[in-house]
Design an enzyme around this catalytic site. Structure first.
Site, short mmCIF file in Angstrom:
data_model
loop_
_atom_site.label_atom_id
_atom_site.label_comp_id
_atom_site.label_asym_id
_atom_site.label_seq_id
_atom_site.Cartn_x
_atom_site.Cartn_y
_atom_site.Cartn_z
N ASN A 6 1.05 -1.67 0.10
CA ASN A 6 0.29 0.08 0.30
C ASN A 6 1.09 1.27 0.00
OD1 ASN A 6 -1.45 1.93 0.73
ND2 ASN A 6 -2.53 1.56 2.41
N TRP A 7 1.00 2.23 -1.15
CA TRP A 7 2.10 2.98 -1.12
C TRP A 7 1.62 3.79 -0.40
CZ3 TRP A 7 5.22 3.38 -6.33
CH2 TRP A 7 5.96 2.62 -5.53
N LYS A 8 0.05 3.94 0.00
CA LYS A 8 -0.45 5.46 0.38
C LYS A 8 -0.21 6.36 -0.40
CE LYS A 8 -0.56 3.39 5.26
NZ LYS A 8 -0.04 3.12 6.44
N HIS A 94 -9.53 1.40 5.18
CA HIS A 94 -8.32 1.56 5.74
C HIS A 94 -9.05 2.53 6.24
CE1 HIS A 94 -4.59 3.06 6.67
NE2 HIS A 94 -3.97 1.85 5.40
N GLU A 163 -5.29 -3.96 11.08
CA GLU A 163 -4.59 -3.85 11.02
C GLU A 163 -4.76 -2.63 12.23
OE1 GLU A 163 -2.52 -2.50 7.06
OE2 GLU A 163 -4.71 -1.02 7.52
N GLY A 169 2.13 2.35 10.58
CA GLY A 169 3.32 4.02 10.79
C GLY A 169 4.10 4.28 12.05
N SER A 206 2.97 -1.88 10.94
CA SER A 206 4.81 -2.05 10.89
C SER A 206 5.44 -2.94 10.57
CB SER A 206 4.93 -1.68 11.64
OG SER A 206 4.67 0.21 12.66
N GLY A 227 2.80 -0.65 4.24
CA GLY A 227 2.30 0.69 3.88
C GLY A 227 3.89 1.08 4.20
N GLY A 228 4.57 1.93 4.53
CA GLY A 228 6.22 2.17 4.37
C GLY A 228 7.27 1.22 3.90
P1 13P Z 1 2.73 0.57 7.40
O1 13P Z 1 3.29 -0.90 7.30
O2 13P Z 1 3.65 1.84 6.95
O3 13P Z 1 2.61 0.41 9.28
O4 13P Z 1 1.54 0.45 6.75
C1 13P Z 1 0.19 0.24 7.29
C2 13P Z 1 -0.91 0.37 6.60
O5 13P Z 1 -1.35 1.33 6.63
C3 13P Z 1 -0.68 -0.63 5.12
O6 13P Z 1 -1.87 -0.89 4.32
#
Ligand code: 13P
Length: 245
Positions: A6-8, A94, A163, A169, A206, A227-228
């Site tokens: 998920n690149w947001k 999300h 999640e 994050g 995370s 995510g990150g």
């Molecule tokens: P992180 O992996 O950056 O904590 O984000 C998780 C997330 O929200 C994936 O959708």
């Protein structure tokens, strides 16, 4: 196993090249039966799809409008528009979007509209820190799942991503006992709905190369929503490699 990036709100056309090493990896026999899915911003969906369409990698969007029909919704993208890019998946519910006004009813409508277009849904659920502290996790998960999946009978195209909001994050992940308990709660809630059979459950929050293996050892899950760490091709590959022996 699912590995979903998920690149947001990150990434430009050039960043699609980050998938080169993952494309290579996805061709290896060892990884063939696993699913790698990139969810970049809407602006990159088509280009990303063109890049990976001959591979086993799939593309997904990060959200969609609840209305399946076209209409006067400035700035919005519905499931038909997503489908037209070649994307096969969409993330719905999300916490980033729940924080910006998405509620269970709206999320339920989004899921229905995505399923109508034959998109596969990555349905995110999870408790906030204050809810966890008040021991409300089970009731929050139940509310989100029961309302989010209201009047939906076919669960074949739904994947649940657990999640915990406090873990996104932050570098924090649940303790083994906590993760087990919450994933079991989700399974129990799904079985109360008598729709548990084919649903895959992922963990997100995370996830990193350092904790992926431990997380998989803690509990029986079907992969990760990342995510990150997914913005860094090496880290994303390491998560995949550490998860599959
Ligand atoms: P992180 O992996 O950056 O904590 O984000 C998780 C997330 O929200 C994936 O959708």
């Amino acid at each position: 196993m699912y590995f979903i990036a998920n690149w947001k709100m990150h990434g430009n056309t050039k960043d699609i090249e980050r998938s080169n090493s993952i494309l290579k990896l996805s061709k290896l026999k060892k990884y063939k039966n696993h699913k790698i899915i990139y969810c970049p911003p809407y602006t990159l969906l088509k280009d990303f799809y063109n890049k990976v369409k001959k591979s086993r990698i799939s593309i997904g969007a990060q959200n969609c409008h609840a209305n399946s029909d076209f209409g006067p919704f400035t700035g919005s993208i519905n499931s038909k528009l997503i489908k037209s890019t070649g994307a096969k998946y969409v993330i719905i519910g999300h916490s980033d979007n729940r924080n910006q006004g998405d509620n269970d009813k709206n999320i339920n409508n989004k899921i229905k509209s995505a399923l109508n277009e034959n998109l596969k849904v990555i349905f995110c659920v999870g408790e906030k820190l204050n809810e966890k502290k008040k021991n409300l996790t089970y009731s929050i998960l139940k509310k989100q799942i029961v309302k989010g999946l209201d009047k939906i009978n076919n669960f074949e195209n739904i994947i649940i991503a657990y999640e915990p909001v406090w873990s996104i994050g932050t570098g924090l992940v649940p303790k083994s006992s906590e993760l087990k308990k919450n994933i079991n709660s989700i399974k129990k809630i799904l079985s109360l709905l008598r729709k548990s059979k084919k649903i895959n459950i992922l963990y997100g929050g995370s996830v990193s190369p350092d904790n992926a293996k431990d997380l998989l050892e803690m509990v029986n899950i079907n992969g990760f929503l990342v995510g990150g760490a997914s913005l860094n091709a090496k880290k994303f590959i390491d998560i995949i490699k550490k998860s599959i022996n």
